[in-house]
Design an enzyme around this catalytic site. Structure first.
Site, mmCIF file in Angstrom:
data_model
loop_
_atom_site.group_PDB
_atom_site.id
_atom_site.type_symbol
_atom_site.label_atom_id
_atom_site.label_comp_id
_atom_site.label_asym_id
_atom_site.label_seq_id
_atom_site.Cartn_x
_atom_site.Cartn_y
_atom_site.Cartn_z
ATOM 1 C CB SER A 181 41.782 43.791 46.329
ATOM 2 O OG SER A 181 42.980 44.424 46.702
ATOM 3 C CG HIS A 209 37.634 44.070 45.269
ATOM 4 N ND1 HIS A 209 37.889 43.157 44.274
ATOM 5 C CD2 HIS A 209 38.655 44.953 45.245
ATOM 6 C CE1 HIS A 209 39.025 43.463 43.677
ATOM 7 N NE2 HIS A 209 39.520 44.548 44.248
ATOM 8 C CE LYS A 240 38.151 46.522 41.560
ATOM 9 N NZ LYS A 240 39.276 46.203 40.666
HETATM 10 C C1 LIG Z 1 40.098 48.347 46.562
HETATM 11 C C2 LIG Z 1 40.232 49.047 45.250
HETATM 12 N N1 LIG Z 1 40.022 50.360 45.190
HETATM 13 C C3 LIG Z 1 40.115 51.043 44.032
HETATM 14 C C4 LIG Z 1 40.453 50.409 42.857
HETATM 15 C C5 LIG Z 1 40.556 51.201 41.605
HETATM 16 O O1 LIG Z 1 39.408 51.008 40.831
HETATM 17 P P1 LIG Z 1 39.321 51.601 39.369
HETATM 18 O O2 LIG Z 1 39.740 50.503 38.450
HETATM 19 O O3 LIG Z 1 37.902 52.004 39.167
HETATM 20 O O4 LIG Z 1 40.251 52.762 39.315
HETATM 21 C C6 LIG Z 1 40.673 49.037 42.857
HETATM 22 C C7 LIG Z 1 41.043 48.345 41.596
HETATM 23 O O5 LIG Z 1 41.715 47.384 41.512
HETATM 24 C C8 LIG Z 1 40.569 48.340 44.082
HETATM 25 O O6 LIG Z 1 40.793 47.018 44.130
#
Ligand SMILES: Cc1ncc(COP(=O)(O)O)c(C=O)c1O
Length: 393
Positions: A181, A209, A240
């Site tokens: 990310s 992502h 997202k």
């Molecule tokens: C790589 C990654 N995994 C998991 C998450 C968590 O996602 P959620 O918002 O559905 O909890 C994010 C959120 O920023 C993320 O960037």
């Protein structure tokens, strides 16, 4: 009590002194390419509304219909009342989309990661985790009783050394973001899968992502490499690209999903996502599959902005996705540029240590398919003006 509050005050003060105190913004409109933030209209270039579906009129209409037929929520967890037929439909849609046998919905990808790390491992096992993995993987690994070994970012040689070193563990679980990310790079999945086969390891990919963004039709990193069958646990989010509302999922083989239903504590001991949120997921997935142009537009926007910023003289970290890390390096300069862009109507997110490694402060720009050329030119001209004024370009 006062000692408790004194300790809190001290730490908050420290954050403020270090310029790291976060102010919460208030959104006064729907999340879209332009949105009202703290009472002013801003161009949104720092959120993960990749497909621009967070305020899509067709999806909103579908959600309105769903609330009439399924109500507000189930008022209990999935192991008590069960889930609605809508939840089950989305699980099956997600499984089909990602090329897996089945899927299970979680309240967030954060919880899905915690479930993946905690349900499948015990103290006899080792979790091998990329150093740039998301916080939810880090915390999931901490909550598990497995040993945890962090390996240098995407370094498959180092990963192999650890796999070799931990051959005697009952299980080796390799866990990695599909798309990272902060840097926007993609996991070297073919090499990882080869190592997993050689050392009998389990592969967990967090495609938060990537789902709806990467691979053919946005089907994610396993599909990008044609390796859907080799990923044991695929984590994704509905917060997202796929609708931008909320929710997470795990997709995988039938036994994996059945096992999670039995043993996944973050699944069992919490309430079920409301049908309206599930409806966003169903309608978004449908829209993506029916309108492939959305995805093309996202990538076109990413290329346009990346090349525009590079031409201005900014250093762009070599991202392979619509995440554009504009490298500023210095923490103070990065925070200042982020604030100035905000004042000029462009919302982006500055990231400094400890969220990113020291000396790699960056403005993270994230594109949406809904951005117009005008929007992107508006952003480029602000970056140009402020970059020159601050001596950054
Ligand atoms: C790589 C990654 N995994 C998991 C998450 C968590 O996602 P959620 O918002 O559905 O909890 C994010 C959120 O920023 C993320 O960037």
């Amino acid at each position: 009590m006062s000692e408790f509050l004194d300790l809190i005050d001290e730490q908050i003060e420290q954050l403020k002194n270090d310029n790291k105190y976060a102010e919460r913004k208030i959104l006064g409109s729907a999340q879209d390419t332009w949105a009202e933030l703290d009472g002013k209209k801003k161009l949104i270039l720092g959120c993960t509304n990749y497909l621009g579906l967070a305020n899509d009129p067709d999806i909103k209409q579908y959600v309105k219909e769903i609330i009439d037929s399924f109500g507000c929520g189930t008022s209990s967890g999935p192991r008590i009342i069960g889930v609605t037929s809508l939840h089950r439909q989305l699980e099956q849609d997600l499984a089909k989309f990602t090329g897996q046998e089945d899927a299970l919905l979680f309240n967030s990808a954060f919880l899905a990661n915690v479930a993946a790390m905690t349900a499948f491992t015990g103290k006899e096992d080792i979790i091998l985790s990329d150093e740039l993995n998301h916080a939810s993987i880090v915390d999931g690994a901490r909550l598990s009783s497995a040993r945890v070994q962090v390996y240098p970012h995407c370094d498959m040689k180092a990963l192999e050394n650890y796999l070799h070193q931990y051959q005697d563990c009952r299980q080796r679980m390799i866990v990695s973001d599909g798309v990272f990310s902060m840097d926007g790079d993609i996991v070297p999945l073919p090499d990882m899968v080869e190592l997993a086969k050689k050392y009998h390891a389990v592969v967990v990919i967090d495609d938060a992502h990537a789902t709806g963004v990467v691979g053919p039709g946005g089907k994610g990193t396993p599909a990008l490499f044609n390796l859907e069958n080799e990923v044991d646990i695929l984590v994704g989010t509905l917060g997202k690209a796929i609708g931008g509302a909320a929710g997470g999922f795990i997709a995988g083989k039938q036994q994996v999903i059945d096992y999670l239903f039995q043993f996944g504590r973050p699944y069992r001991f919490t309430n079920t996502l409301p049908p309206t949120v599930i409806a966003v997921g169903i309608a978004s997935l449908r829209k993506l599959q029916e309108s492939p142009k959305i995805l093309e537009q996202l990538w076109e926007n990413a290329h346009y902005l990346k090349s525009g910023l590079s031409k201005l003289g900014y250093q762009i970290h070599p991202s392979q996705t619509p995440i554009v890390p504009v490298m500023i390096h210095d923490d103070t300069a990065c925070l200042k540029l982020g604030q100035q862009l905000y004042e000029e109507g462009v919302f982006v997110q500055p990231y400094i240590y400890p969220v990113v490694p020291r000396g790699t402060a960056r403005i993270r720009v994230i594109l949406s398919a809904a951005h117009t050329r005008e929007d992107l030119d508006y952003a480029l001209s602000a970056f140009e003006r402020l970059g020159r004024a601050n001596g950054l370009i």
